[in-house]
Design an enzyme around this catalytic site. Structure first.
Site, PDB file in Angstrom:
ATOM      1  N   ARG A   1     -71.063 -10.594 -40.375  1.00 57.30           N
ATOM      2  CA  ARG A   1     -70.037 -11.254 -39.570  1.00 57.30           C
ATOM      3  C   ARG A   1     -70.486 -12.612 -39.078  1.00 57.30           C
ATOM      4  NH1 ARG A   1     -67.088  -6.522 -37.789  1.00 57.30           N
ATOM      5  NH2 ARG A   1     -65.265  -7.216 -36.664  1.00 57.30           N
TER       6      ARG A   1
ATOM      7  N   ARG B   1     -57.446   2.086 -29.661  1.00 53.16           N
ATOM      8  CA  ARG B   1     -58.831   1.658 -29.449  1.00 53.16           C
ATOM      9  C   ARG B   1     -58.914   0.764 -28.212  1.00 53.16           C
ATOM     10  NH1 ARG B   1     -61.297  -0.593 -35.066  1.00 53.16           N
ATOM     11  NH2 ARG B   1     -61.854  -2.372 -33.767  1.00 53.16           N
TER      12      ARG B   1
ATOM     13  N   ARG C   1     -51.757  -0.111 -34.240  1.00 53.32           N
ATOM     14  CA  ARG C   1     -52.737   0.836 -34.782  1.00 53.32           C
ATOM     15  C   ARG C   1     -52.990   1.987 -33.813  1.00 53.32           C
ATOM     16  NH1 ARG C   1     -58.246  -1.458 -36.831  1.00 53.32           N
ATOM     17  NH2 ARG C   1     -58.207  -2.433 -34.784  1.00 53.32           N
TER      18      ARG C   1
ATOM     19  N   LYS D   1     -59.382  -3.943 -43.509  1.00 53.79           N
ATOM     20  CA  LYS D   1     -60.690  -3.665 -44.141  1.00 53.79           C
ATOM     21  C   LYS D   1     -60.979  -2.155 -44.168  1.00 53.79           C
ATOM     22  CE  LYS D   1     -62.949  -6.264 -41.192  1.00 53.79           C
ATOM     23  NZ  LYS D   1     -61.823  -6.715 -40.367  1.00 53.79           N
TER      24      LYS D   1
ATOM     25  N   ARG E   1     -61.311 -11.486 -30.038  1.00 53.26           N
ATOM     26  CA  ARG E   1     -61.841 -11.089 -31.348  1.00 53.26           C
ATOM     27  C   ARG E   1     -61.385 -12.065 -32.436  1.00 53.26           C
ATOM     28  NH1 ARG E   1     -59.669  -5.227 -31.662  1.00 53.26           N
ATOM     29  NH2 ARG E   1     -60.367  -5.308 -33.819  1.00 53.26           N
TER      30      ARG E   1
HETATM   31  P1  AP5 Z   1     -57.447  -1.581 -40.401  1.00 55.14           P
HETATM   32  O1  AP5 Z   1     -57.699  -1.107 -41.791  1.00 55.14           O
HETATM   33  O2  AP5 Z   1     -57.842  -0.690 -39.278  1.00 55.14           O
HETATM   34  O3  AP5 Z   1     -58.027  -3.060 -40.189  1.00 55.14           O
HETATM   35  P2  AP5 Z   1     -59.511  -3.590 -40.056  1.00 55.14           P
HETATM   36  O4  AP5 Z   1     -59.584  -4.879 -40.798  1.00 55.14           O
HETATM   37  O5  AP5 Z   1     -60.492  -2.511 -40.426  1.00 55.14           O
HETATM   38  O6  AP5 Z   1     -59.496  -3.873 -38.507  1.00 55.14           O
HETATM   39  P3  AP5 Z   1     -60.590  -3.707 -37.369  1.00 55.14           P
HETATM   40  O7  AP5 Z   1     -59.878  -4.068 -36.093  1.00 55.14           O
HETATM   41  O8  AP5 Z   1     -61.232  -2.353 -37.420  1.00 55.14           O
HETATM   42  O9  AP5 Z   1     -61.593  -4.790 -37.756  1.00 55.14           O
HETATM   43  P4  AP5 Z   1     -62.615  -5.429 -36.840  1.00 55.14           P
HETATM   44  O10 AP5 Z   1     -63.361  -6.218 -37.848  1.00 55.14           O
HETATM   45  O11 AP5 Z   1     -62.102  -6.170 -35.682  1.00 55.14           O
HETATM   46  O12 AP5 Z   1     -63.320  -4.158 -36.164  1.00 55.14           O
HETATM   47  P5  AP5 Z   1     -64.723  -3.487 -36.355  1.00 55.14           P
HETATM   48  O13 AP5 Z   1     -64.536  -2.042 -36.125  1.00 55.14           O
HETATM   49  O14 AP5 Z   1     -65.399  -3.925 -37.606  1.00 55.14           O
HETATM   50  O15 AP5 Z   1     -55.878  -1.899 -40.298  1.00 55.14           O
HETATM   51  C1  AP5 Z   1     -55.307  -2.318 -39.072  1.00 55.14           C
HETATM   52  C2  AP5 Z   1     -53.897  -1.675 -38.920  1.00 55.14           C
HETATM   53  O16 AP5 Z   1     -53.044  -2.190 -39.928  1.00 55.14           O
HETATM   54  C3  AP5 Z   1     -53.884  -0.144 -39.078  1.00 55.14           C
HETATM   55  O17 AP5 Z   1     -52.935   0.393 -38.195  1.00 55.14           O
HETATM   56  C4  AP5 Z   1     -53.435   0.062 -40.540  1.00 55.14           C
HETATM   57  O18 AP5 Z   1     -52.749   1.279 -40.695  1.00 55.14           O
HETATM   58  C5  AP5 Z   1     -52.535  -1.146 -40.744  1.00 55.14           C
HETATM   59  N1  AP5 Z   1     -52.581  -1.670 -42.129  1.00 55.14           N
HETATM   60  C6  AP5 Z   1     -53.684  -1.799 -42.919  1.00 55.14           C
HETATM   61  N2  AP5 Z   1     -53.348  -2.353 -44.097  1.00 55.14           N
HETATM   62  C7  AP5 Z   1     -52.001  -2.590 -44.050  1.00 55.14           C
HETATM   63  C8  AP5 Z   1     -51.056  -3.155 -44.969  1.00 55.14           C
HETATM   64  N3  AP5 Z   1     -51.428  -3.591 -46.177  1.00 55.14           N
HETATM   65  N4  AP5 Z   1     -49.772  -3.264 -44.569  1.00 55.14           N
HETATM   66  C9  AP5 Z   1     -49.366  -2.820 -43.338  1.00 55.14           C
HETATM   67  N5  AP5 Z   1     -50.209  -2.257 -42.431  1.00 55.14           N
HETATM   68  C10 AP5 Z   1     -51.506  -2.147 -42.782  1.00 55.14           C
HETATM   69  O19 AP5 Z   1     -65.560  -4.141 -35.139  1.00 55.14           O
HETATM   70  C11 AP5 Z   1     -65.255  -3.857 -33.791  1.00 55.14           C
HETATM   71  C12 AP5 Z   1     -66.267  -4.546 -32.899  1.00 55.14           C
HETATM   72  O20 AP5 Z   1     -67.601  -4.044 -33.179  1.00 55.14           O
HETATM   73  C13 AP5 Z   1     -66.398  -6.062 -33.077  1.00 55.14           C
HETATM   74  O21 AP5 Z   1     -65.443  -6.767 -32.306  1.00 55.14           O
HETATM   75  C14 AP5 Z   1     -67.844  -6.309 -32.607  1.00 55.14           C
HETATM   76  O22 AP5 Z   1     -67.925  -6.342 -31.193  1.00 55.14           O
HETATM   77  C15 AP5 Z   1     -68.587  -5.075 -33.095  1.00 55.14           C
HETATM   78  N6  AP5 Z   1     -69.169  -5.295 -34.445  1.00 55.14           N
HETATM   79  C16 AP5 Z   1     -68.851  -4.619 -35.592  1.00 55.14           C
HETATM   80  N7  AP5 Z   1     -69.557  -5.098 -36.627  1.00 55.14           N
HETATM   81  C17 AP5 Z   1     -70.343  -6.095 -36.135  1.00 55.14           C
HETATM   82  C18 AP5 Z   1     -71.274  -6.980 -36.743  1.00 55.14           C
HETATM   83  N8  AP5 Z   1     -71.527  -6.961 -38.058  1.00 55.14           N
HETATM   84  N9  AP5 Z   1     -71.890  -7.879 -35.937  1.00 55.14           N
HETATM   85  C19 AP5 Z   1     -71.661  -7.911 -34.614  1.00 55.14           C
HETATM   86  N10 AP5 Z   1     -70.782  -7.114 -33.980  1.00 55.14           N
HETATM   87  C20 AP5 Z   1     -70.124  -6.196 -34.753  1.00 55.14           C
END
Ligand code: AP5
Length: 208
Positions: free
Chosen positions: A89, A152, A123, A14, A163
């Site tokens: 979410r 991270r 990552r 994402k 997660r």
């Molecule tokens: P990346 O692009 O970083 O993936 P992502 O989907 O953004 O992953 P996240 O782990 O950041 O998502 P998340 O939803 O768990 O975390 P968030 O920060 O929102 O890609 C991942 C890896 O793959 C990278 O190394 C990249 O280079 C590689 N890659 C990407 N595309 C690729 C491809 N096509 N092919 C090969 N490799 C590829 O949330 C973190 C925490 O915050 C949550 O657990 C929660 O506690 C809290 N939180 C955030 N938002 C909320 C909400 N709305 N409500 C409640 N709690 C929340």
């Protein structure tokens, strides 16, 4: 006007796609994860609260994140559209969002569970906001600013498992929520970054 939400499991790509979409369509990229992590770094009250949830792989309470997004979407740069990454979410968050914004596209990046585990494990982050994967970036330093990369805290194996469980239980139902509203667009996230982006651009260029 585009009101985009990005859906997909943790590690689906994402954040990676959000940067490309925001650049191509000149939209503000609003990542609740990034906002919460920057509050943790700055040691704010919100950051202290969020840390206890994020470290355990649980979701921060709905009312907290809804307030963050409501305030952010009220800023002038969101007048002509927005790109939400990591929000909503839960169904409750989606229902609240509908009260103050119009979602035109819910883009679901579909990736197999085994692949998301691999992507998260490899990552590496930089404090400047860049993100890399060890399979395509072997240096321990950032290409953009030269700082040392790090993993991270919530990318540890046991937290990732939680997660993914939380995603399946609380976030995956949003796919049906947006399908029912006629704004769901699934893309195959198992392809390269550029190929995934091409699919998303086709969706966004074809539907206004
Ligand atoms: P990346 O692009 O970083 O993936 P992502 O989907 O953004 O992953 P996240 O782990 O950041 O998502 P998340 O939803 O768990 O975390 P968030 O920060 O929102 O890609 C991942 C890896 O793959 C990278 O190394 C990249 O280079 C590689 N890659 C990407 N595309 C690729 C491809 N096509 N092919 C090969 N490799 C590829 O949330 C973190 C925490 O915050 C949550 O657990 C929660 O506690 C809290 N939180 C955030 N938002 C909320 C909400 N709305 N409500 C409640 N709690 C929340």
């Amino acid at each position: 006007m585009k009101g985009i939400v990005l859906l997909g499991a943790p590690g689906a790509g994402k954040g990676t796609q959000a940067k490309l979409i925001a650049g191509r369509y000149s939209l503000p990229h609003i990542s609740t994860g990034d906002i919460l992590r920057s509050n943790i770094k700055e040691g704010t009250q919100l950051g202290r609260l969020a840390k206890s949830y994020i470290d355990e792989g649980r979701l921060v309470p709905d009312e907290v994140v809804v307030a963050i997004v409501r305030d952010r979407l009220a800023k002038p740069d969101c007048e002509n559209g927005f790109l939400l990454d990591g929000f909503p979410r839960t169904t409750a968050q989606a229902e609240e969002l509908d009260k103050f914004a119009r979602v035109t596209h819910a883009v679901d990046i579909e990736v197999d569970p085994a692949e998301v585990v691999k992507r998260i494990a490899g990552r590496r982050m930089c404090r400047c906001g860049e993100s890399y994967h060890i399979s395509s970036h072997s240096s321990p330093y950032c290409d953009k600013c030269g700082a040392e990369l790090y993993q991270r805290d919530d990318d540890k194996e046991e937290t990732v498992a939680k997660r993914l469980e939380v995603y399946a239980e609380q976030t995956a139902p949003l796919i049906g929520y947006y399908r029912d509203k006629g704004v769901l667009f699934g893309v195959n996230g198992m392809k390269s970054v550029d190929e995934v982006f091409a699919q998303i651009a086709e969706v966004l260029d074809g539907n206004d």
